[in-house]
Design a protein around this motif. Structure first.
Motif, mmCIF file in Angstrom:
data_model
loop_
_atom_site.group_PDB
_atom_site.id
_atom_site.type_symbol
_atom_site.label_atom_id
_atom_site.label_comp_id
_atom_site.label_asym_id
_atom_site.label_seq_id
_atom_site.Cartn_x
_atom_site.Cartn_y
_atom_site.Cartn_z
ATOM 1 N N MET A 1 0.845 -1.198 0.000
ATOM 2 C CA MET A 1 0.000 0.000 0.000
ATOM 3 C C MET A 1 0.878 1.246 0.000
ATOM 4 N N GLN A 2 0.619 2.130 -0.962
ATOM 5 C CA GLN A 2 1.423 3.337 -1.130
ATOM 6 C C GLN A 2 0.693 4.508 -0.489
ATOM 7 N N LEU A 3 1.250 5.065 0.576
ATOM 8 C CA LEU A 3 0.600 6.192 1.229
ATOM 9 C C LEU A 3 1.457 7.437 1.047
ATOM 10 N N SER A 4 0.800 8.574 0.910
ATOM 11 C CA SER A 4 1.565 9.786 0.608
ATOM 12 C C SER A 4 2.086 10.464 1.874
ATOM 13 N N GLU A 9 1.856 6.119 7.286
ATOM 14 C CA GLU A 9 2.325 4.779 6.962
ATOM 15 C C GLU A 9 2.882 4.085 8.212
ATOM 16 N N ASN A 10 3.641 4.825 9.018
ATOM 17 C CA ASN A 10 4.159 4.285 10.276
ATOM 18 C C ASN A 10 3.051 3.772 11.161
ATOM 19 N N ALA A 11 2.050 4.634 11.356
ATOM 20 C CA ALA A 11 0.952 4.280 12.250
ATOM 21 C C ALA A 11 0.210 3.051 11.718
ATOM 22 N N VAL A 12 0.002 3.009 10.396
ATOM 23 C CA VAL A 12 -0.687 1.859 9.801
ATOM 24 C C VAL A 12 0.133 0.587 10.022
ATOM 25 N N ARG B 52 -1.173 11.791 14.384
ATOM 26 C CA ARG B 52 -2.245 12.773 14.557
ATOM 27 C C ARG B 52 -1.692 14.203 14.564
ATOM 28 N N ALA B 53 -0.516 14.363 15.193
ATOM 29 C CA ALA B 53 0.050 15.712 15.311
ATOM 30 C C ALA B 53 0.679 16.166 13.997
ATOM 31 N N GLY B 54 1.254 15.215 13.264
ATOM 32 C CA GLY B 54 2.083 15.601 12.131
ATOM 33 C C GLY B 54 1.427 15.556 10.767
ATOM 34 N N VAL B 55 0.417 14.697 10.597
ATOM 35 C CA VAL B 55 -0.167 14.560 9.266
ATOM 36 C C VAL B 55 -0.900 15.840 8.885
ATOM 37 N N LYS B 56 -0.533 16.368 7.734
ATOM 38 C CA LYS B 56 -1.207 17.575 7.243
ATOM 39 C C LYS B 56 -2.030 17.205 6.015
ATOM 40 N N PHE B 57 -2.791 18.178 5.552
ATOM 41 C CA PHE B 57 -3.521 17.968 4.313
ATOM 42 C C PHE B 57 -2.937 18.893 3.257
ATOM 43 N N CYS B 58 -2.694 18.332 2.093
ATOM 44 C CA CYS B 58 -2.099 19.093 1.004
ATOM 45 C C CYS B 58 -2.994 20.287 0.687
ATOM 46 N N ARG B 59 -2.415 21.476 0.622
ATOM 47 C CA ARG B 59 -3.268 22.665 0.432
ATOM 48 C C ARG B 59 -3.769 22.758 -1.001
ATOM 49 N N ARG B 60 -3.188 21.925 -1.887
ATOM 50 C CA ARG B 60 -3.625 21.969 -3.279
ATOM 51 C C ARG B 60 -4.724 20.934 -3.538
ATOM 52 N N HIS B 62 -5.811 18.464 -1.047
ATOM 53 C CA HIS B 62 -6.466 18.014 0.188
ATOM 54 C C HIS B 62 -6.220 16.543 0.496
ATOM 55 N N ASN B 63 -5.240 15.960 -0.164
ATOM 56 C CA ASN B 63 -4.807 14.605 0.184
ATOM 57 C C ASN B 63 -3.949 14.707 1.444
ATOM 58 N N ILE B 64 -3.782 13.570 2.174
ATOM 59 C CA ILE B 64 -2.882 13.605 3.327
ATOM 60 C C ILE B 64 -1.451 13.811 2.853
ATOM 61 N N SER B 65 -0.663 14.441 3.714
ATOM 62 C CA SER B 65 0.667 14.849 3.308
ATOM 63 C C SER B 65 1.534 15.067 4.543
ATOM 64 N N ASP B 66 2.841 14.891 4.393
ATOM 65 C CA ASP B 66 3.742 15.235 5.497
ATOM 66 C C ASP B 66 4.076 16.719 5.485
ATOM 67 N N GLY B 67 4.009 17.339 4.309
ATOM 68 C CA GLY B 67 4.339 18.758 4.208
ATOM 69 C C GLY B 67 3.133 19.580 3.773
ATOM 70 N N GLU B 68 3.397 20.805 3.331
ATOM 71 C CA GLU B 68 2.321 21.697 2.898
ATOM 72 C C GLU B 68 1.657 21.186 1.620
ATOM 73 N N VAL B 69 2.502 20.615 0.754
ATOM 74 C CA VAL B 69 2.015 20.089 -0.522
ATOM 75 C C VAL B 69 2.403 18.611 -0.575
ATOM 76 N N CYS B 70 1.499 17.756 -1.057
ATOM 77 C CA CYS B 70 1.756 16.320 -0.983
ATOM 78 C C CYS B 70 2.730 15.865 -2.069
ATOM 79 N N SER B 71 3.236 14.656 -1.898
ATOM 80 C CA SER B 71 4.280 14.153 -2.802
ATOM 81 C C SER B 71 3.753 13.975 -4.224
ATOM 82 N N ILE B 72 2.456 13.713 -4.372
ATOM 83 C CA ILE B 72 1.891 13.552 -5.719
ATOM 84 C C ILE B 72 1.848 14.902 -6.437
#
Lengths: 206, 206
Positions: A1-4, A9-12, B52-60, B62-72
């Motif tokens: 499963m590819q998560l962005s 991914e860690n938590a899963v 929960r603390a770190g996961v953000k949503f891509c501002r472009r 709205h996918n989950i993302s580690d940063g402001e904009v997601c890897s996709i």
């Protein structure tokens, strides 16, 4: 499963390590937690951490406990000289939920199983024998699963304490309520005939 | 369920709040964690808290993302002018796992459903329209669940952007692979006949 998200991914992956939880279920649980308020998630994660750090095992019966001795062993209303011998903590919970038993427990932590490399020394058998000697136990009720390993364990313990004035019993084996005679195995059916009950004791209110 | 430890009971209750986890399963999971080394349990509980603390949503998108904009959205190898519109993050994961799509996503966060009180303002529709206008999107692929709410949402968005030079498509509906004609509902079967494919495009390698 590819998560962005690597955090997701860690938590899963951590959830997927739990028994019976696959990757898809883990993802569902983690996305649920992601939708919760941060405080709720902290309560959840703290409850796990505190449980692991704080839960002790009763030094008398090896049941889980908040203190040195568990609430069942400390209870003045329970018969401290009747001990029900079980394999695991889950069995204690199952018996407690029947509300039919008013004695104490002794959790062996398993049963003798040479094939799995589990001998008497790996179990809480010595402390049980010590209890029976010191506490002048009146009755030892074996509530082990009905299989070769369970029977071996009963036999072993019984030989060790047969010189003591302690009654030894085991939970009744027979046809389960809601079960069907037709589908019972031969041993169960055979034994339930051999150990048949007078109808008065069967009809007796619990 | 009567447990002899309040810490254990807390943890079981917390687990039982998760979707699809009952009291018995919760107990099984907690007893599993109790048997693990304390370090492992810390890793588990930290992974949840950090997620929960770190996961953000891509501002472009709205996918989950580690940063402001997601890897996709950041990937230079993906077609940034093709947008696949989905309902939830789970749909993104499902489509990504096919490895058949090389564009970007837009997560609506749901579909228009007046009965549930969900209107266009509760969804990420405005930001989608803004994206299509600004980014000169070439194609909008709707991958919503085939039901009234999904169709309403497609219709609503389509009306808002029909003046723009953007192609609008939707994922194919039809008989699923492994499905049986006999058991397909009338709408699916009817539409799959009306939208029949030339055999060349069906046999085309993926």
């Amino acid at each position: 499963m590819q998560l962005s998200s690597s955090l997701l991914e860690n938590a899963v992956n951590e959830f997927a390590k739990l028994p019976g939880i696959g990757k898809k279920t883990a993802l569902r649980l983690v996305l649920h937690l992601l939708k919760q308020e941060e405080d709720h998630v902290h309560v959840f994660s703290d409850s796990i951490r505190e449980m692991r750090a704080g839960v002790k095992f009763c030094r008398r019966c090896h049941n889980i406990s908040d203190g040195e001795v568990c609430s069942i062993c400390e209870s003045p209303t329970r018969k401290q000289r009747v001990i029900c011998v079980v394999e695991t903590i889950r069995d204690v919970i199952a018996i407690e939920s029947t509300q039919q038993f008013n004695g104490t427990y002794h959790v062996l932590g398993g049963v003798i199983s040479p094939l799995d490399g589990i001998g008497p020394d790996n179990l809480h058998i010595d402390s049980l024998i010590e209890r029976v000697e010191k506490e002048q136990t009146e009755e030892l009720i074996f509530a082990l699963n009905p299989n070769i390993q369970g029977d071996t364990t009963i036999y072993y313990i019984q030989k060790k304490i047969h010189h003591l004035p302690c009654k030894i019993t085991t939970v009744a084996r027979g046809i389960a309520f809601g079960g069907e005679l037709e589908y019972a195995d031969e041993i169960t059916l055979g034994r339930s005939l051999a150990n048949r009950l007078p109808i008065e004791s069967y009809m007796k209110p619990m």
